[in-house]
Write a protein that holds these residues in place. Structure first.
Motif, PDB file in Angstrom:
ATOM      1  N   TYR A 178      18.738   0.923  19.053  1.00  0.00           N
ATOM      2  CA  TYR A 178      18.025   2.092  18.538  1.00  0.00           C
ATOM      3  C   TYR A 178      17.979   2.068  17.016  1.00  0.00           C
ATOM      4  N   LYS A 179      19.109   1.698  16.389  1.00  0.00           N
ATOM      5  CA  LYS A 179      19.151   1.655  14.925  1.00  0.00           C
ATOM      6  C   LYS A 179      18.116   0.684  14.369  1.00  0.00           C
ATOM      7  N   ASN A 180      17.857  -0.382  15.125  1.00  0.00           N
ATOM      8  CA  ASN A 180      16.898  -1.403  14.684  1.00  0.00           C
ATOM      9  C   ASN A 180      15.492  -1.153  15.223  1.00  0.00           C
ATOM     10  N   TYR A 181      15.306   0.012  15.906  1.00  0.00           N
ATOM     11  CA  TYR A 181      14.008   0.388  16.471  1.00  0.00           C
ATOM     12  C   TYR A 181      13.523  -0.636  17.492  1.00  0.00           C
ATOM     13  N   GLU A 182      14.483  -1.295  18.149  1.00  0.00           N
ATOM     14  CA  GLU A 182      14.152  -2.286  19.184  1.00  0.00           C
ATOM     15  C   GLU A 182      14.214  -1.615  20.545  1.00  0.00           C
ATOM     16  N   PHE A 183      13.221  -0.786  20.830  1.00  0.00           N
ATOM     17  CA  PHE A 183      13.231   0.004  22.048  1.00  0.00           C
ATOM     18  C   PHE A 183      13.122  -0.863  23.297  1.00  0.00           C
ATOM     19  N   GLY A 184      12.410  -1.978  23.190  1.00  0.00           N
ATOM     20  CA  GLY A 184      12.347  -2.904  24.317  1.00  0.00           C
ATOM     21  C   GLY A 184      13.719  -3.463  24.641  1.00  0.00           C
ATOM     22  N   LYS A 185      14.512  -3.725  23.611  1.00  0.00           N
ATOM     23  CA  LYS A 185      15.869  -4.233  23.825  1.00  0.00           C
ATOM     24  C   LYS A 185      16.742  -3.177  24.488  1.00  0.00           C
ATOM     25  N   VAL A 186      16.558  -1.916  24.110  1.00  0.00           N
ATOM     26  CA  VAL A 186      17.295  -0.817  24.758  1.00  0.00           C
ATOM     27  C   VAL A 186      17.040  -0.844  26.252  1.00  0.00           C
ATOM     28  N   ILE A 187      15.776  -0.993  26.609  1.00  0.00           N
ATOM     29  CA  ILE A 187      15.409  -1.009  28.027  1.00  0.00           C
ATOM     30  C   ILE A 187      16.039  -2.201  28.739  1.00  0.00           C
ATOM     31  N   ARG A 188      15.987  -3.364  28.114  1.00  0.00           N
ATOM     32  CA  ARG A 188      16.562  -4.549  28.758  1.00  0.00           C
ATOM     33  C   ARG A 188      18.080  -4.409  28.937  1.00  0.00           C
ATOM     34  N   LEU A 189      18.740  -3.836  27.945  1.00  0.00           N
ATOM     35  CA  LEU A 189      20.189  -3.638  28.045  1.00  0.00           C
ATOM     36  C   LEU A 189      20.534  -2.653  29.153  1.00  0.00           C
ATOM     37  N   LEU A 190      19.778  -1.564  29.239  1.00  0.00           N
ATOM     38  CA  LEU A 190      20.041  -0.570  30.282  1.00  0.00           C
ATOM     39  C   LEU A 190      19.735  -1.116  31.666  1.00  0.00           C
ATOM     40  N   GLU A 191      18.653  -1.877  31.767  1.00  0.00           N
ATOM     41  CA  GLU A 191      18.325  -2.485  33.063  1.00  0.00           C
ATOM     42  C   GLU A 191      19.436  -3.431  33.504  1.00  0.00           C
ATOM     43  N   ALA A 192      19.945  -4.227  32.568  1.00  0.00           N
ATOM     44  CA  ALA A 192      21.020  -5.161  32.904  1.00  0.00           C
ATOM     45  C   ALA A 192      22.274  -4.408  33.306  1.00  0.00           C
ATOM     46  N   LEU A 193      22.598  -3.342  32.581  1.00  0.00           N
ATOM     47  CA  LEU A 193      23.792  -2.557  32.901  1.00  0.00           C
ATOM     48  C   LEU A 193      23.687  -1.925  34.284  1.00  0.00           C
TER      49      LEU A 193
ATOM     50  N   ASP B 202      27.206   9.371  32.010  1.00  0.00           N
ATOM     51  CA  ASP B 202      27.000  10.018  30.721  1.00  0.00           C
ATOM     52  C   ASP B 202      26.384   9.049  29.710  1.00  0.00           C
ATOM     53  N   ILE B 203      26.915   7.838  29.669  1.00  0.00           N
ATOM     54  CA  ILE B 203      26.412   6.841  28.726  1.00  0.00           C
ATOM     55  C   ILE B 203      24.980   6.435  29.064  1.00  0.00           C
ATOM     56  N   VAL B 204      24.704   6.217  30.347  1.00  0.00           N
ATOM     57  CA  VAL B 204      23.359   5.802  30.752  1.00  0.00           C
ATOM     58  C   VAL B 204      22.340   6.891  30.445  1.00  0.00           C
ATOM     59  N   VAL B 205      22.665   8.150  30.781  1.00  0.00           N
ATOM     60  CA  VAL B 205      21.725   9.253  30.555  1.00  0.00           C
ATOM     61  C   VAL B 205      21.451   9.450  29.073  1.00  0.00           C
ATOM     62  N   ARG B 206      22.519   9.424  28.264  1.00  0.00           N
ATOM     63  CA  ARG B 206      22.318   9.602  26.826  1.00  0.00           C
ATOM     64  C   ARG B 206      21.557   8.421  26.223  1.00  0.00           C
ATOM     65  N   SER B 207      21.756   7.236  26.807  1.00  0.00           N
ATOM     66  CA  SER B 207      21.096   6.049  26.281  1.00  0.00           C
ATOM     67  C   SER B 207      19.591   6.083  26.486  1.00  0.00           C
ATOM     68  N   PHE B 208      19.139   6.572  27.636  1.00  0.00           N
ATOM     69  CA  PHE B 208      17.691   6.578  27.844  1.00  0.00           C
ATOM     70  C   PHE B 208      17.051   7.927  27.496  1.00  0.00           C
ATOM     71  N   ALA B 209      17.867   8.915  27.076  1.00  0.00           N
ATOM     72  CA  ALA B 209      17.323  10.234  26.743  1.00  0.00           C
ATOM     73  C   ALA B 209      16.236  10.198  25.668  1.00  0.00           C
ATOM     74  N   PRO B 210      16.373   9.405  24.582  1.00  0.00           N
ATOM     75  CA  PRO B 210      15.295   9.385  23.579  1.00  0.00           C
ATOM     76  C   PRO B 210      13.973   8.859  24.128  1.00  0.00           C
ATOM     77  N   ILE B 211      14.050   8.033  25.168  1.00  0.00           N
ATOM     78  CA  ILE B 211      12.841   7.434  25.735  1.00  0.00           C
ATOM     79  C   ILE B 211      12.317   8.254  26.904  1.00  0.00           C
ATOM     80  N   LEU B 212      13.223   8.739  27.751  1.00  0.00           N
ATOM     81  CA  LEU B 212      12.851   9.519  28.936  1.00  0.00           C
ATOM     82  C   LEU B 212      13.494  10.907  28.854  1.00  0.00           C
TER      83      LEU B 212
END
Length: 618
Positions: free
Chosen positions: A431-446, A485-495
């Motif tokens: 998120y800090k690097n504005y790499e939103f695609g990377k956020v999605i890939r990390l969450l999908e992997a998790l 909690d971590i998953v929900v907060r992680s995708f909250a800015p996007i969803l």
């Protein structure tokens, strides 16, 4: 072949035909293929880009016969006669700003009236002659037919641009007087480079692109000669032409604009724009009638480039992020930098995020006339035909944006949106690097790898079969709550809608009334005990050995024994330090937990009997 007496005309193209008298060169692209053609209706010979032959002939209502083709580099050293001024010549010069998207592949170059043209003149040491005076009239150097004629008025009527336009198609030129207020940026270029080193660009390549464009921008014309826009509040003395603008005169105009709007500059009499009291404050003994208000307006990029003044309350502040399309590397990003450096010696931003543009699924630019525009409102709420245009909701649209590589052109359409609807699952650094695609890939992997296929599969027994208050079951629930909690907060800015819905239905006590009021998640040191990661990794290695020993078989039917020195579980580094023994179980399947741990298939295993007994005793 043609002889030396045959005339060949270079077809040039421009949107500002009044600048033709100021022509100093014709630019071409060295690697592009050009053609020598013969006009079917006139018999004249023309030179133009090979890719433009058909379209140019069509626009002229004729046909061209291609006599020969060659590379642009073969034009090096060529010279043309000036189209309007006898005795003057225009050299053919190679330039990288020539494009083949429209026109003829040969670009009219008037250094006094264009930044790219000026760059060519600087490189080749060409004259930079402006043939229009400050009143917007052609000078004597433009020729006797044009001298003293106003570019925007009788200069047109005299047929200024009819001299060099072959096409008889109706044409409405966009003209402006070239008198201007220009500032040099060349002397601050080195300093600008140093300032930009403190700015983080996303993607990083955008920084070099912006520096390259700044290097070509040796001057910035901050005035525009248009009948609309924000006026430059400068007054000119009628006789001497001296300018009058200072804190007092500008302050008065600001107060008028605040009360009555910017139209006052065009509608109020000079006595109200420049009252006697203001003239005295400005230190002038002249009367208002001796001045006329200037008619230039500010360049729109100067307007937008000073937006930081109104957003940043403190003069020392810098904005966290500037985000815009990649075309603004030459626009808003630049004008904001130049104005901020001029006033404060620093960039107005810490981060610059540069995105691409949205195309249709076929990779075409969206256009209302082409009918290929994807309406965000239809994506969210659906169209009239809900079968053809279903409602995907705002979160699916946001997911598509985050998942896309927003730094280049991205495509959208029904197929893409359907794919985005099926994903829904992806943290702080990305998120800090504005790499939103990377956020999605990390969450999908998790979610799919670490949680669903691994953790969830090994905790089912504890959750379903242990006693309700057993520490093993309660610790598992704690871990699940933390993961959720971590998953929900992680995708909250996007969803945001999905995240808020999940938060409102949590079965356990939660802080705050919204996921967006509880802050970002903070890693808990409790989960980072020394040796814990190594122990888990070692256990997973043992599990992999076990599964590899019984491929395709039911793991519940086998027993696993690990031979290891006491106390070494947290220090396992190599497989040689332990041994895994796999053997067929001799137990029966428990009717309650379904593990092969019972003495009889008709009775629960000892663990299940203990849990059942505990329930009966409550």
């Amino acid at each position: 072949m043609i002889d030396g007496s045959t005339t060949v005309s270079a077809l040039i193209w421009t949107t500002q035909p009044w600048t033709i008298p100021a022509n100093q060169a014709i630019c071409y692209m060295p690697d592009t293929t050009y053609s020598l053609v013969k006009c079917g209706s006139s018999g004249e010979l023309y030179l133009l880009a090979a890719d433009s032959v058909e379209s140019t002939a069509l626009s002229l209502g004729t046909k061209f016969e291609v006599l020969s083709t060659f590379k642009g580099a073969d034009l090096e050293g060529g010279v043309c006669a000036h189209p309007t001024i006898p005795g003057r010549s225009s050299p053919l010069l190679a330039a990288n700003h020539v494009t083949m998207g429209k026109g003829t592949g040969l670009v009219h170059t008037a250094p006094a009236h264009g930044i790219e043209d000026y760059g060519v003149a600087s490189h080749h040491k060409l004259p930079v002659d402006c043939l229009v005076d400050e009143a917007g009239r052609f000078t004597a150097d433009a020729g006797a037919d044009l001298e003293s004629k106003v570019v925007l008025e009788d200069g047109n009527e005299a047929g200024v641009y009819a001299l060099w336009f072959l096409s008889s198609h109706p044409y409405q030129p966009h003209l402006r007087s070239p008198s201007s207020i220009t500032t040099s940026t060349l002397n601050v270029f080195t300093y600008l480079q140093e300032v930009l080193k403190k700015v983080k660009f996303t993607p990083a390549s955008a920084a070099n692109r912006m520096i390259e464009m700044l290097g070509r921008r040796t001057y910035w014309c901050i005035s525009r000669q248009r009948s609309w826009g924000v006026p430059i509040p400068v007054f000119y003395h009628k006789e001497t032409g001296d300018t009058l603008i200072n804190r007092d005169t500008a302050g008065h105009i600001v107060r008028l604009v605040e009360q009555h709007g910017s139209d006052i500059w065009w509608t109020y009499p000079i006595e109200e724009l420049l009252p006697e009291s203001v003239l005295k404050q400005a230190g002038s003994s002249a009367s208002a009638q001796e001045f006329v208000p200037g008619r230039d307006v500010l360049d729109i990029w100067f307007d937008s480039g000073t937006s930081w003044v109104h957003v940043l309350e403190d003069a020392q502040q810098r904005a966290d992020v500037y985000m815009e399309g990649k075309d603004q590397l030459g626009g808003w990003f630049q004008s904001s930098l130049l104005t901020s450096v001029a006033c404060r010696n620093k960039a107005p931003y810490r981060n610059v995020v540069v995105h691409g543009f949205t195309l249709s699924e076929k990779g075409e630019k969206m256009s209302k006339s082409a009918g290929n525009v994807v309406d965000p409102d239809v994506v969210i709420n659906g169209g009239k035909d809900k079968v053809k245009e279903p409602a995907y909701g705002a979160d699916v649209l946001r997911w598509w944006v985050a998942e896309s590589n927003v730094f280049t052109e991205v495509m959208i359409g029904p197929t893409v949106l359907n794919s985005a609807r099926e994903d829904i699952n992806k943290v702080t650094e990305a998120y800090k690097n504005y790499e939103f695609g990377k956020v999605i890939r990390l969450l999908e992997a998790l979610v799919t790898r670490d949680l669903s296929s691994f953790y969830f599969s090994i905790i089912k027994d504890r959750l379903y079969c242990e006693e309700e208050r057993d520490p093993k079951r309660r610790s598992c629930q704690t871990a699940l709550a933390e993961a959720l909690d971590i998953v929900v907060r992680s995708f909250a800015p996007i969803l945001p809608h999905l995240a808020e819905e999940v938060f409102q239905y949590l079965p356990y006590k939660k802080e705050g009334d919204s996921v967006f009021r509880t802050g970002w998640f903070v890693p808990n040191s409790v989960w980072k005990k020394p040796g814990l990661v190594e122990a888990v990794e070692a256990t997973c290695s043992m599990r992999d050995l076990f599964l590899g020993a019984i491929p395709g078989k039911n793991t519940a039917e086998y027993e696993l024994s690990v031979v290891i020195e006491p106390g070494l579980l947290f220090e396992i580094l190599e497989e040689e330090s332990y041994q895994v023994i796999v053997q067929k179980t001799t137990k029966e399947r428990c009717p309650r937990c379904r593990k092969y741990t019972a003495e009889s298939a008709l009775a629960p295993c000892p663990r299940c009997l203990e849990v059942i007994a505990g329930k009966w005793s409550q």
